[in-house]
Scaffold this motif. Structure first.
Motif, mmCIF file in Angstrom:
data_model
loop_
_atom_site.group_PDB
_atom_site.id
_atom_site.type_symbol
_atom_site.label_atom_id
_atom_site.label_comp_id
_atom_site.label_asym_id
_atom_site.label_seq_id
_atom_site.Cartn_x
_atom_site.Cartn_y
_atom_site.Cartn_z
ATOM 1 N N SER A 211 5.695 13.950 -7.111
ATOM 2 C CA SER A 211 5.739 13.315 -8.420
ATOM 3 C C SER A 211 6.502 11.998 -8.374
ATOM 4 O O SER A 211 7.428 11.810 -7.575
ATOM 5 N N LEU A 212 6.071 11.070 -9.233
ATOM 6 C CA LEU A 212 6.723 9.767 -9.424
ATOM 7 C C LEU A 212 6.759 8.922 -8.160
ATOM 8 O O LEU A 212 7.649 8.088 -7.990
ATOM 9 N N LEU A 213 5.766 9.084 -7.276
ATOM 10 C CA LEU A 213 5.686 8.229 -6.083
ATOM 11 C C LEU A 213 5.137 6.868 -6.489
ATOM 12 O O LEU A 213 4.167 6.777 -7.251
ATOM 13 N N PRO A 214 5.703 5.766 -6.004
ATOM 14 C CA PRO A 214 5.212 4.430 -6.346
ATOM 15 C C PRO A 214 3.905 4.130 -5.618
ATOM 16 O O PRO A 214 3.462 4.916 -4.764
ATOM 17 N N PRO A 215 3.255 3.004 -5.916
ATOM 18 C CA PRO A 215 2.012 2.641 -5.215
ATOM 19 C C PRO A 215 2.202 2.544 -3.706
ATOM 20 O O PRO A 215 3.312 2.348 -3.199
ATOM 21 N N ALA A 216 1.081 2.663 -2.985
ATOM 22 C CA ALA A 216 1.140 2.743 -1.525
ATOM 23 C C ALA A 216 1.618 1.452 -0.892
ATOM 24 O O ALA A 216 2.149 1.477 0.224
ATOM 25 N N TRP A 217 1.416 0.298 -1.559
ATOM 26 C CA TRP A 217 1.806 -0.968 -0.936
ATOM 27 C C TRP A 217 3.313 -1.224 -1.008
ATOM 28 O O TRP A 217 3.797 -2.189 -0.438
ATOM 29 N N THR A 218 4.047 -0.379 -1.691
ATOM 30 C CA THR A 218 5.500 -0.518 -1.710
ATOM 31 C C THR A 218 6.105 0.260 -0.537
ATOM 32 O O THR A 218 5.448 1.109 0.083
ATOM 33 N N GLY A 219 7.351 0.000 -0.256
ATOM 34 C CA GLY A 219 7.985 0.653 0.887
ATOM 35 C C GLY A 219 8.143 2.148 0.716
ATOM 36 O O GLY A 219 8.137 2.893 1.693
ATOM 37 N N GLU A 220 8.284 2.621 -0.527
ATOM 38 C CA GLU A 220 8.500 4.040 -0.785
ATOM 39 C C GLU A 220 7.213 4.787 -1.106
ATOM 40 O O GLU A 220 7.263 5.975 -1.431
ATOM 41 N N GLY A 221 6.071 4.106 -1.045
ATOM 42 C CA GLY A 221 4.811 4.740 -1.404
ATOM 43 C C GLY A 221 4.260 5.635 -0.313
ATOM 44 O O GLY A 221 4.755 5.671 0.818
ATOM 45 N N ASP A 222 3.200 6.352 -0.665
ATOM 46 C CA ASP A 222 2.500 7.248 0.249
ATOM 47 C C ASP A 222 1.059 6.762 0.367
ATOM 48 O O ASP A 222 0.405 6.476 -0.652
ATOM 49 N N ALA A 223 0.560 6.689 1.592
ATOM 50 C CA ALA A 223 -0.793 6.176 1.815
ATOM 51 C C ALA A 223 -1.853 7.054 1.162
ATOM 52 O O ALA A 223 -2.971 6.593 0.912
ATOM 53 N N ARG A 224 -1.547 8.301 0.873
ATOM 54 C CA ARG A 224 -2.534 9.184 0.245
ATOM 55 C C ARG A 224 -2.783 8.803 -1.209
ATOM 56 O O ARG A 224 -3.860 9.100 -1.746
ATOM 57 N N PHE A 225 -1.800 8.174 -1.846
ATOM 58 C CA PHE A 225 -1.891 7.847 -3.269
ATOM 59 C C PHE A 225 -1.848 6.324 -3.409
ATOM 60 O O PHE A 225 -0.763 5.719 -3.344
ATOM 61 N N ALA A 226 -3.027 5.725 -3.610
ATOM 62 C CA ALA A 226 -3.136 4.258 -3.576
ATOM 63 C C ALA A 226 -2.274 3.589 -4.636
ATOM 64 O O ALA A 226 -1.602 2.594 -4.358
ATOM 65 N N ILE A 227 -2.279 4.114 -5.852
ATOM 66 C CA ILE A 227 -1.508 3.477 -6.934
ATOM 67 C C ILE A 227 -0.428 4.410 -7.455
ATOM 68 O O ILE A 227 0.035 4.266 -8.585
ATOM 69 N N GLY A 228 -0.004 5.365 -6.641
ATOM 70 C CA GLY A 228 1.111 6.224 -6.990
ATOM 71 C C GLY A 228 0.695 7.525 -7.659
ATOM 72 O O GLY A 228 -0.495 7.857 -7.742
ATOM 73 N N THR A 229 1.696 8.248 -8.124
ATOM 74 C CA THR A 229 1.475 9.530 -8.795
ATOM 75 C C THR A 229 2.207 9.533 -10.133
ATOM 76 O O THR A 229 3.073 8.696 -10.396
ATOM 77 N N ASP A 230 1.860 10.513 -10.979
ATOM 78 C CA ASP A 230 2.523 10.626 -12.276
ATOM 79 C C ASP A 230 3.673 11.618 -12.191
ATOM 80 O O ASP A 230 4.071 12.052 -11.095
ATOM 81 N N ASP A 231 4.196 12.014 -13.336
ATOM 82 C CA ASP A 231 5.367 12.891 -13.338
ATOM 83 C C ASP A 231 5.047 14.315 -12.926
ATOM 84 O O ASP A 231 5.965 15.111 -12.690
#
Length: 348
Positions: A102-122
């Motif tokens: 939950s609350l993962l930022p977009p993938a292009w940021t340093g803290e993002g995950d490649a599985r979720f291109a534009i992040g996740t919700d709560d």
């Protein structure tokens, strides 16, 4: 016996029987070098060449802005319709949701995950998949409510314009009263009445139907007023009077003779009010009286991320908001262009 003199000039035997050749003018939209190819290159040029055979398409495609809006609307509606196959994850499947994501930022940021291109919700749902499914739900509610509103409004407008008298008075006074109320207030009123009449479990099961009826009842007035005014004009024309003299049933006159001749303005209203219906659904869901939290429409997604805006987690609300904005603006631009094409006097 004397012979008449031969007129001066070349004789038939010596005259050139080949007619003079003239350079043929190239067809509009075709390369003058020959080969019958459209002038320019690319799919846009070929589409414009094909559209020249159809006056409506030609006038519609003359506007680059309308062409861009149509492309965005078609791509958005197509992606929403194919959401179960295009979405990377199924936001309704609990097995695909992990609260640790939950609350993962977009993938292009340093803290993002490649599985979720534009992040996740709560709740740990993939935001891209949720937006695709949410757009699908919003468009489903919008199309259903517009279909209900158009059938109701056009039917009442046809009857009011053709019959006149007390029927026209009653329908138009009801329309005037509803015009005094904002569409969102009418939808909230209908939804509140449904919540008071239906048991909670039944209301939750029929939430999609209740929302469709609530939005449809708030948008039927524009269809009724336009159909009534156009029917009143068409009723005075000779083809309608001839059908009445021949004994054609009034219902057949309305459906087979008058309705096809008033579809132009109704089509424009249908397109523009579709954007209004999508916006109303998003507003009701944002306020908590629309679709439930388990069905991520665009309004629900924006509401879920609203409380995280001040903490820097912008993507939960911003990306669904951008999807809603592009959908509404593109549909509105298409409706504006349809209005200009179907009524050229407005564009002058």
């Amino acid at each position: 016996m004397t012979t008449s003199p031969t007129p001066p000039g070349p004789s038939a035997s010596t005259a050139d029987s080949t007619p003079p050749t003239t350079a043929s003018k190239p067809r509009a939209g075709v390369d003058p070098a020959g080969n019958g190819k459209p002038r320019g290159s690319g799919p846009i040029a070929r589409l414009r060449c094909v559209a020249r055979e159809n006056e409506f398409l030609y006038l519609f495609l003359r506007s680059p802005l309308a062409l861009l809006a149509t492309t965005i609307a078609v791509l958005g509606i197509g992606a929403a319709a194919l959401a179960p196959w295009l979405a990377p994850f199924d936001p309704y499947d609990i097995a695909n949701v992990d609260i640790l994501d939950s609350l993962l930022p977009p993938a292009w940021t340093g803290e993002g995950d490649a599985r979720f291109a534009i992040g996740t919700d709560d709740q740990g749902r993939d935001l891209l998949s949720a937006i695709l499914h949410g757009t699908r739900l919003s468009l489903l509610v919008g199309l259903s409510s517009i279909a209900f509103a158009s059938v109701l409004g056009v039917s009442l407008g046809l009857l009011a314009g053709y019959l006149g008298g007390w029927v026209d008075t009653v329908v138009m006074r009801i329309a005037d009263v509803q015009l005094a109320l904002p569409a969102i207030l009418t939808a909230l009123l209908v939804d509140g009445i449904a919540r008071g009449i239906l048991p909670r479990e039944t209301h939750d099961e029929l939430m999609l139907v209740v929302l469709t009826v609530a939005i449809g009842l708030s948008l039927w007035v524009n269809f009724a007023r336009t159909a009534r005014a156009s029917t009143f004009v068409e009723r005075q024309k000779e083809y309608v009077q001839a059908a009445e003299v021949m004994g054609v049933h009034p219902v057949r006159i309305l459906l087979s003779h008058i309705l096809p001749n008033i579809l132009g303005p109704l089509l424009v209203i249908l397109t523009i009010d579709l954007a209004v219906a999508v916006l109303l659904e998003a507003t009701l869901s944002f306020l908590g009286v629309g679709l439930p939290q388990t069905e991520p429409s665009l309004g629900v997604l924006i509401a879920n991320g609203y409380e995280y805006m001040l903490s820097g987690r912008y993507w939960i609300s911003v990306f669904p908001g951008l999807a809603l904005l592009l959908t509404i603006v593109s549909i509105n631009l298409v409706g504006d262009r349809l209005r200009d094409v179907l009524n050229p006097r407005l564009s002058k």
